[in-house]
Design a protein around this motif. Structure first.
Motif, PDB file in Angstrom:
ATOM      1  N   GLN A  24      89.820  25.104  82.556  1.00 41.73           N
ATOM      2  CA  GLN A  24      88.462  24.968  83.042  1.00 41.73           C
ATOM      3  C   GLN A  24      88.415  24.288  84.411  1.00 41.73           C
ATOM      4  N   PHE A 193      83.256  31.651  76.021  1.00 42.80           N
ATOM      5  CA  PHE A 193      83.187  30.528  76.954  1.00 42.80           C
ATOM      6  C   PHE A 193      84.231  29.461  76.629  1.00 42.80           C
ATOM      7  N   LYS A 197      88.435  30.714  79.974  1.00 42.65           N
ATOM      8  CA  LYS A 197      87.657  31.842  80.467  1.00 42.65           C
ATOM      9  C   LYS A 197      87.005  31.509  81.816  1.00 42.65           C
ATOM     10  N   THR A 200      82.886  27.917  81.088  1.00 39.78           N
ATOM     11  CA  THR A 200      83.099  27.332  79.760  1.00 39.78           C
ATOM     12  C   THR A 200      81.893  26.554  79.277  1.00 39.78           C
ATOM     13  N   THR A 201      81.731  26.519  77.954  1.00 35.45           N
ATOM     14  CA  THR A 201      80.800  25.611  77.295  1.00 35.45           C
ATOM     15  C   THR A 201      81.590  24.700  76.340  1.00 35.45           C
ATOM     16  N   GLY A 261      77.047  25.330  80.207  1.00 38.45           N
ATOM     17  CA  GLY A 261      77.106  26.748  80.532  1.00 38.45           C
ATOM     18  C   GLY A 261      76.188  27.127  81.683  1.00 38.45           C
ATOM     19  N   GLN A 264      77.762  25.915  84.862  1.00 35.70           N
ATOM     20  CA  GLN A 264      78.940  26.730  85.180  1.00 35.70           C
ATOM     21  C   GLN A 264      78.545  28.112  85.700  1.00 35.70           C
TER      22      GLN A 264
END
Length: 400
Positions: A24, A193, A197, A200-201, A261, A264
């Protein structure tokens, strides 16, 4: 072997610290977004989730989006909404993480594996029709590494056979197929997420769809099958009343995660642009290396470059893939292998799946090595990867 490893490394690794294949990118904007939610009235099941869903839907061009606690949960929800049940068959690829086909099993369905295209590594659309039976309910292509599958052909097959198209786009947020955003094409599309990836969350996933019936089913499924909307209730005892109308799960995302999220998502395009820069650099630097083949560039799709995979070209190298992998790790280059064909896993063997089912996927698995690729990498990180690959591959190519 110790002497050979010492010869490869010259006694000193190329890097003095480890570079993971994916990770991330979190900055102060992201942190402050999460803090603002922690200080608010809602940390879960609040308005931030709906905002995140709206923004993902707008970004992809879909009418609806439903957030879930993970990509796996989201894909499970899609299989539920599609009505996949006991005895139903679903066509998919073995070149994926096990979650893709596990979600079919969760619903009592049967995964039917179709081999991959030897160039794109995506589901080979020319082989799908021969696997369709009266029991076939859906097709789940995977946009492997972020490169879109052959959606024109797959969509046509799905429509002709009254099948539901569920796209596993865990790798492909921000990708395009023939100038259309992935997430706006199939009946349902799943994005992940997870921290490796594009955004991200923490953990999390989402389904986008243009179908309101699927949308309503997804909302119910992620929250115990519970319905609260007055117009959908079978009875109504009062303003507090709700009904569990189906067997769902607790698959909800939190507002804390949704806030991350949203923050991001604002940077997604710049993250993808950086991934493309690194991929272009790799392509340039590795172009003259006959010992490896590089990712195929599909002219009909615009990859979001989740993974960069090289394929070893000679039996001499594939026979030493484990040693090559370990040597790169010792250079502090966090290589990986994507993926073990799903039906190779012991659990799938107990279900009756056999080795040799998808020979192209099996051969590719023996030849693949995934190199680091993420938006937080510096130019020096990229150069370190290139230098390590050249060093290790050249050594094994020369070794008797």
């Amino acid at each position: 072997m110790d002497k050979e490893k010492l010869a490869i490394h010259g006694g000193q690794p190329i890097r003095d610290h480890y570079l993971p294949y994916g990770r991330q990118v979190i900055n102060d904007d992201d942190i402050n977004s999460v803090i603002s939610i922690l200080r608010s009235d809602f940390i879960t099941t609040g308005p931030t989730i709906e905002q995140f869903e709206r923004e993902i839907a707008e970004y992809t061009g879909a009418k609806f989006a439903v957030a879930f606690s993970s990509g796996t949960a989201a894909l499970h929800g899609a299989c539920f909404a599609a009505g996949i049940g006991k005895g139903d068959e679903v066509i998919t690829t073995p070149m994926t993480f096990a979650a893709t086909s596990n979600c079919i099993l969760y619903q009592g369905g049967k995964p039917v594996f179709v081999d991959i295209d030897p160039k794109t590594y995506n589901l080979n659309s020319s082989l799908i029709k021969e696997k369709i039976t009266k029991k076939t309910k859906a097709i789940i292509p995977v946009h492997f590494t972020g490169q879109p599958a052959d959606l024109e052909c797959i969509s046509k097959i799905a429509k002709e056979n009254n099948l539901i198209l569920i796209e596993d786009a865990a790798h492909a947020l921000g990708a395009k197929y023939k100038n259309k955003n992935i997430g706006s094409i199939g009946d349902m599309t799943m994005f992940s997420f997870h921290p490796v990836k594009h955004i991200t969350t923490g953990e999390g996933g989402i389904i986008t769809t243009n179908n309101e019936d699927f949308y309503q089913k997804l909302l119910q499924f992620r929250s115990h099958g519970i319905v609260r909307a007055k117009e959908m209730l079978i009875e109504n005892h009062g303003p507090w009343y709700y009904e569990m109308q189906s067997l769902g799960f607790n698959y909800r995302l939190t507002d804390i995660q949704a806030a991350l999220g949203i923050s991001q998502l604002k940077k997604l395009d710049s993250y993808i642009a950086r991934r493309k820069q690194i991929a272009d650099f790799y392509n340039k630097e590795f172009k003259s290396m006959n010992e490896i083949s590089l990712p195929f560039q599909e002219v009909q799709g615009d990859s979001s470059w989740h993974l960069y995979i090289i394929k070893l070209q000679s039996s001499k190298l594939t026979g030493n893939r484990k040693e090559i992998y370990e040597a790169l790790q010792k250079e502090n280059i966090g290589v990986n292998v994507h993926y073990i064909p799903v039906y190779h896993h012991p659990y799938y063997q107990t279900l009756g799946y056999k080795f040799g089912t998808c020979t192209v996927a099996e051969k590719c698995y023996e030849e693949f090595i995934t190199l680091p690729l993420h938006a937080g990498m510096s130019d020096q990180d990229s150069m370190d990867v290139v230098n390590a690959v050249k060093k290790v591959i050249n050594y094994f190519s020369r070794r008797n």
